[in-house]
Design an enzyme around this catalytic site. Structure first.
Site, short mmCIF file in Angstrom:
data_model
loop_
_atom_site.label_atom_id
_atom_site.label_comp_id
_atom_site.label_asym_id
_atom_site.label_seq_id
_atom_site.Cartn_x
_atom_site.Cartn_y
_atom_site.Cartn_z
N HIS A 259 3.36 17.50 20.08
CA HIS A 259 3.49 15.96 19.60
C HIS A 259 3.62 15.96 18.08
CE1 HIS A 259 2.38 11.70 18.69
NE2 HIS A 259 2.87 11.68 20.28
N GLU A 317 3.14 12.39 28.03
CA GLU A 317 4.15 12.48 29.01
C GLU A 317 3.72 13.31 30.23
OE1 GLU A 317 6.11 10.26 28.39
OE2 GLU A 317 7.08 10.57 26.21
N1 COA Z 1 7.25 24.02 24.09
C1 COA Z 1 7.55 25.25 23.36
N2 COA Z 1 7.61 25.28 22.04
C2 COA Z 1 7.30 24.07 21.30
C3 COA Z 1 6.92 22.80 21.81
C4 COA Z 1 6.90 22.87 23.32
N3 COA Z 1 6.71 21.74 24.20
N4 COA Z 1 6.66 21.71 21.14
C5 COA Z 1 6.86 22.49 19.95
N5 COA Z 1 7.27 23.66 20.15
C6 COA Z 1 7.30 24.82 19.13
C7 COA Z 1 8.84 24.54 18.30
O1 COA Z 1 9.76 25.29 18.80
C8 COA Z 1 8.46 25.22 16.98
O2 COA Z 1 8.33 26.46 16.90
P1 COA Z 1 9.20 27.25 15.44
O3 COA Z 1 8.22 26.80 14.31
O4 COA Z 1 8.93 28.78 15.75
O5 COA Z 1 10.22 27.17 15.38
C9 COA Z 1 7.19 24.75 16.74
O6 COA Z 1 6.56 24.64 18.00
C10 COA Z 1 6.81 23.25 16.02
O7 COA Z 1 7.60 22.46 16.46
P2 COA Z 1 8.34 21.21 15.78
O8 COA Z 1 9.51 20.93 16.45
O9 COA Z 1 8.01 21.14 14.40
O10 COA Z 1 7.18 20.12 16.30
P3 COA Z 1 7.49 18.59 16.22
O11 COA Z 1 6.24 18.02 15.77
O12 COA Z 1 8.86 18.42 15.61
O13 COA Z 1 7.67 18.18 17.71
C11 COA Z 1 7.96 17.48 19.99
C12 COA Z 1 7.05 17.44 18.48
C13 COA Z 1 7.19 16.46 20.86
C14 COA Z 1 9.46 17.01 19.66
C15 COA Z 1 7.85 18.49 20.49
O14 COA Z 1 6.53 19.15 20.80
C16 COA Z 1 8.71 18.84 22.07
O15 COA Z 1 9.88 18.98 21.87
N6 COA Z 1 7.75 18.73 23.00
C17 COA Z 1 8.47 18.74 24.19
C18 COA Z 1 8.98 17.40 24.63
C19 COA Z 1 7.83 16.20 25.13
O16 COA Z 1 6.85 16.57 25.67
N7 COA Z 1 8.13 15.20 24.45
C20 COA Z 1 7.25 14.20 24.56
C21 COA Z 1 6.36 13.82 23.25
S1 COA Z 1 5.14 12.53 23.57
#
Ligand code: COA
Length: 380
Positions: A259, A317
């Site tokens: 998140h 979610e």
């Molecule tokens: N599965 C695997 N790896 C994940 C992940 C997940 N669900 N969520 C984040 N990561 C990883 C990223 O690949 C990144 O790795 P890296 O630094 O080696 O490139 C690291 O964790 C940080 O990710 P980042 O994109 O900075 O996190 P964010 O805060 O921008 O992303 C989300 C938040 C929600 C977009 C992300 O966690 C995600 O895509 N989750 C899955 C989709 C989801 O459940 N969305 C609903 C949210 S309520």
């Protein structure tokens, strides 16, 4: 993200753009406060009508006030014939349910009183969201629209209009806890959209149409469907580790985890997992419930192994998917059902913004060219 020299912050991340009494999101502590209550204190106990009253009035209703407010909402559920006709046309075109909602909501201004329309429209919008979604759903399934039952509460009546039969108490409670849990969540994109529209002194219908449009985008809460698909793909608890590892090895993200704001377990996941347990124990497939527990445990452990220190935890979610699936809602209904809950929060922000009265008008940093010289068409 740090601002550059001109104060520009991409995505407005961390920028405080409004003051609100509606909700507070503390991502580090994993706490969500709604109308002064911790989410876990209020969401499993209150009715949706009570939550709505709380947000709109900044206090809980008395018994008489709640009865009157619930009655007012129930009396406003029926859709005008023109709106129903439109939903029929939309269903025939096989449009997305969020499109159906956005288009149908736009018609609700037709009957608004000319003088002081806000209080009437706020109630009308909350009352009719379930009617619109249920009508679009039934018509798209080739079934007749079910008229609302004023004797049922807001959540129970939504399930009744979808299914054509009154739900058990456990199912109505499961949905009610879900709607309460998603009712408000700080200044997310759709809530901000609604506030910006109201800040121009525009009307509540316009604000809510805009908010539905913002919510429709897959970056704003589109993960419960894929999270459920992932659980079904795993199928059996002892396959969880192998399937999840292969996804992580392929660089895929595990849906329902991580998140932007919460760096510990999303408090909404906590409340919804409790609601899902109660629902599945009363009326559901405990095998699926147990599989989900195993998938969650394995996913959190593997995420720590693959992305150490990132604190990737279960988000809202993941358990939304389990709970709504347990209520027999198809994935296509997940986002519109979220909107059925969130509309009360959007309107709470509209009410707050109306009282604030200040036009939201930020600035843009100009990054284009200067001093260009005009050339006639023939010379370009
Ligand atoms: N599965 C695997 N790896 C994940 C992940 C997940 N669900 N969520 C984040 N990561 C990883 C990223 O690949 C990144 O790795 P890296 O630094 O080696 O490139 C690291 O964790 C940080 O990710 P980042 O994109 O900075 O996190 P964010 O805060 O921008 O992303 C989300 C938040 C929600 C977009 C992300 O966690 C995600 O895509 N989750 C899955 C989709 C989801 O459940 N969305 C609903 C949210 S309520």
């Amino acid at each position: 993200m740090t601002p550059d020299n001109n104060g520009y912050v991409p995505g407005l991340e961390g920028v405080i753009a409004a003051q609100t009494r509606n909700s507070r999101v503390d991502g580090l502590a994993g706490q969500l406060t709604i109308g002064g209550f911790a989410l876990e204190e209020i969401a499993p106990r209150a009715s949706f009508e009570e939550m709505t009253f709380l947000l709109w009035n900044d206090r809980l209703p008395t018994a008489d006030e709640l009865a009157a407010f619930s009655q007012e909402l129930a009396a406003l559920r029926e859709l005008p014939p023109a709106t129903l006709q439109l939903i029929e046309d939309i269903a025939a075109k096989d449009l997305d349910y969020m499109d159906a909602l956005r288009i149908a909501v736009g018609t609700l201004g037709l009957q608004a009183p000319k003088i002081d329309p806000d209080p009437w429209l706020a109630k009308r919008l909350v009352a009719t969201f379930p009617s619109i979604v249920a009508a679009a759903w039934r018509l798209s399934q080739g079934e007749a629209v079910v008229a609302p039952d004023p004797k049922l509460g807001h959540a129970a009546n939504y399930l009744y209009m979808l299914e054509g039969q009154a739900p058990s108490e456990a199912r109505a409670r499961g949905l009610e806890t879900y709607l309460n849990t998603v009712i408000d969540h700080g200044l997310n994109a759709s809530t901000f959209t609604a506030r910006v529209i109201v800040s121009t002194a525009s009307d509540f219908v316009s604000a809510i149409v805009g908010a539905v449009g913002a919510l429709k985008g897959p970056l704003h809460g589109g993960a419960p469907g894929p999270a459920l698909d992932m659980v079904f793909e795993i199928g059996e608890a002892d396959k969880a580790e192998a399937v999840l590892r292969s996804k992580l090895d392929a660089g895929e993200r595990l849906m329902g985890f991580g998140h932007r704001v919460y760096k510990v377990r999303d408090p909404r996941a906590e409340v919804l997992s409790g609601a899902a347990r109660a629902l599945y124990e009363a009326d559901g497939d405990m095998e699926l419930y147990n599989l989900v527990q195993q998938v969650e445990k394995t996913a959190v452990a593997l995420l720590e192994e693959y992305k150490p220190g990132r604190n990737l935890q279960t988000n809202v979610e993941f358990y939304t998917a389990l709970l709504l699936h347990g209520l027999d809602l198809q994935i296509a209904l997940f986002s519109p059902t979220f909107a059925v809950g969130r509309v009360s929060g959007w309107l709470a922000h509209c009410i707050e913004q109306r009282a604030d009265g200040r036009l939201i008008r930020p600035k843009a940093q100009y990054v284009g060219d200067n001093g260009r010289q005009w050339k006639a068409l023939a010379e370009r």
